[in-house]
Design a protein around this motif. Structure first.
Motif: not given
Length: 91
Positions: A3-8, A48-55, A66-70
């Motif tokens: 559910q989260i895609t990260v392109e560094h 910044g910095e975030i930690i995203v936790t999917p349920v 980081d390029l991120v897709m939620f």
């Protein structure tokens, strides 16, 4: 599919192709909160910095560059570890 895609560290060409510099900027202080996505958001982290936790999933650490897709349908818990500044765009 995750559910989260990260392109560094995507290339400058990739960022230009997406038009990232024209996207609005969102800023958030150190905090924790939940976000449920009813559409897909693409974000490019400037600071910044975030930690995203999917349920029900594993935490994802997101850092500057980081390029991120939620993805649509993601229900998530956010922890902003360092004040966040990001470009964002909804598909």
């Amino acid at each position: 599919m995750s559910q989260i895609t990260v392109e560094h560290n995507p290339s400058e060409e990739r960022l230009q192709e997406l038009g990232v510099s024209s996207w609005p900027i969102w800023e958030k202080e150190i905090s924790t909160f939940t976000i449920d996505f009813d559409e897909t958001e693409t974000a490019y982290v400037l600071e910044g910095e975030i930690i995203v936790t999917p349920v029900g999933g594993e935490p994802v650490r997101i850092l500057p560059g980081d390029l991120v897709m939620f993805h649509e349908g993601l229900d998530s818990h956010w922890e902003v570890v360092k004040p966040l500044r990001k470009h964002y765009h909804y598909d």
